[in-house]
Design an enzyme around this catalytic site. Sequence first.
Site, PDB file in Angstrom:
ATOM      1  N   GLY A 161       4.784  -1.097   2.864  1.00 44.13           N
ATOM      2  CA  GLY A 161       5.430  -2.024   1.943  1.00 44.13           C
ATOM      3  C   GLY A 161       6.132  -3.104   2.745  1.00 44.13           C
TER       4      GLY A 161
ATOM      5  NE  ARG B 287      35.796   0.194 -29.109  1.00 45.13           N
ATOM      6  CZ  ARG B 287      35.383   1.281 -29.720  1.00 45.13           C
ATOM      7  NH1 ARG B 287      34.543   1.178 -30.757  1.00 45.13           N
ATOM      8  NH2 ARG B 287      35.773   2.471 -29.316  1.00 45.13           N
TER       9      ARG B 287
ATOM     10  CD  GLU C 104      -2.930  -1.122   2.327  1.00 45.93           C
ATOM     11  OE1 GLU C 104      -2.945  -0.121   3.084  1.00 45.93           O
ATOM     12  OE2 GLU C 104      -3.733  -2.072   2.422  1.00 45.93           O
TER      13      GLU C 104
ATOM     14  CD  GLU D 292       8.327 -11.106  -4.287  1.00 38.32           C
ATOM     15  OE1 GLU D 292       7.702 -10.415  -3.458  1.00 38.32           O
ATOM     16  OE2 GLU D 292       7.796 -11.985  -4.969  1.00 38.32           O
TER      17      GLU D 292
ATOM     18  CB  ILE E 149      -0.812  -4.352  -7.700  1.00 39.77           C
ATOM     19  CG1 ILE E 149      -1.019  -3.716  -6.314  1.00 39.77           C
ATOM     20  CG2 ILE E 149      -1.375  -5.765  -7.770  1.00 39.77           C
ATOM     21  CD1 ILE E 149      -0.242  -4.367  -5.195  1.00 39.77           C
ATOM     22  CB  THR E 150       3.292  -7.229 -10.964  1.00 42.47           C
ATOM     23  OG1 THR E 150       4.396  -6.437 -10.520  1.00 42.47           O
ATOM     24  CG2 THR E 150       3.629  -7.804 -12.325  1.00 42.47           C
TER      25      THR E 150
ATOM     26  N   GLY F 221      32.050   0.957 -22.650  1.00 39.73           N
ATOM     27  CA  GLY F 221      32.411   2.357 -22.829  1.00 39.73           C
ATOM     28  C   GLY F 221      31.180   3.195 -23.121  1.00 39.73           C
TER      29      GLY F 221
END
Length: 387
Positions: A130, A270, A126, A365, A156-157, A341
């Site tokens: 948490g 590179r 909330e 979590e 909220i996922t 880089g």
Amino acid sequence: MDFTLSPEQELFRRTLRDFVTREIEPVATEWEESGRHPAEIIETMRTMGLFGLTVPEVHGGLEVDMVSFALVFEEISRGWMGIAGILGSHSLACLLIARNGTEEQRTRWLPRMATGECRSGIALTEPDAGTDLQGIRTTARLEGGHYVVNGAKTWITNARHAGVLPVLVKTDPQARPAHRGMSILLVDTATEGFTVTRDLPKLGYKGTETCELLLEDLRVPADCLLGGVEGRGMQQALSALETGRINVAARSVGIAQAALDAALSYTAGRHAFGSPIHDFQAVQLRLADIATRLQASRLLVYWAASRADGGERVDTESGMAKLFASETAITAALDAMRLHGGYGYSKEFVVERLYRDAALMSIGEGTNDILRTVIARRLTSGATRIG
């Protein structure tokens, strides 16, 4: 000790890796940048049965072992961590219902959740609560055959696409200690009074929505009380979060692996002063550190998962795995960026996204500092012994 995967787990990992290589990696950067909903990827995950990872076979799920569970989140996060989020919260909701639901609740929801027809998440946090879940303010007052719910949830996922959502509430706000008055309700999101107010803007973790919710005079049938008994919500939520930390730890391993892969590829191609830059000692030291921390993280995750498969309490093990692996993801992503880089700061290269996604792993979590206290308390109380 045998630290190798079983033949079944190896086959499962190859299947997952092929899926990620074929369907996620080619589109991740473009879709994340445009904010495109990954509908096609979700459909493939449905076909593969991945929405049923923690659903018992009797209800149509895969009911995988915890090491295989970790492999799913590791491999998908190598390609795009946000996609793993679609499965992560859903799998925790399935686990909550499978472990704690009444037979009617399991029969009603789990078969549809296993196929992905009904998606889910878990509504705990909330605006003012948490880490301290006992401080939530959302209440559920029993009136006749319904609970009347009022409050708000945040971070909220999957909330916008969820069909059912386990919501942590206070059924007895006067209870002391507070956790004795906390319960979980299985909320049908089509119910009047359930509103997704907005999707939160985020640094990373794109591909899945993270929402704020308003619950206003929401009437939830009394038979939607998880397990049918009030006062067990905190216990139910914390038990699920142990598995959630294996999930986040495995995602962290996936991010770190992607960072190592990108760093190895870039430093091989590179050239400077006539040689590939991976021939320079300063570069080699960074690569070695990334690889070593990555493998240590992976073994911690598989260790915690194996202990969970043995039916043991794993708050210490999953906490250690999540703590170490998430810190590894952050340092691996940053080191890979440094090895690139100036190109590492460009959105044209994957390490920029990895750096943004890695930050969440130390927060989700349970923050890492909270987990340090959890681990320390288990050690000092004698409940856990190392060595």
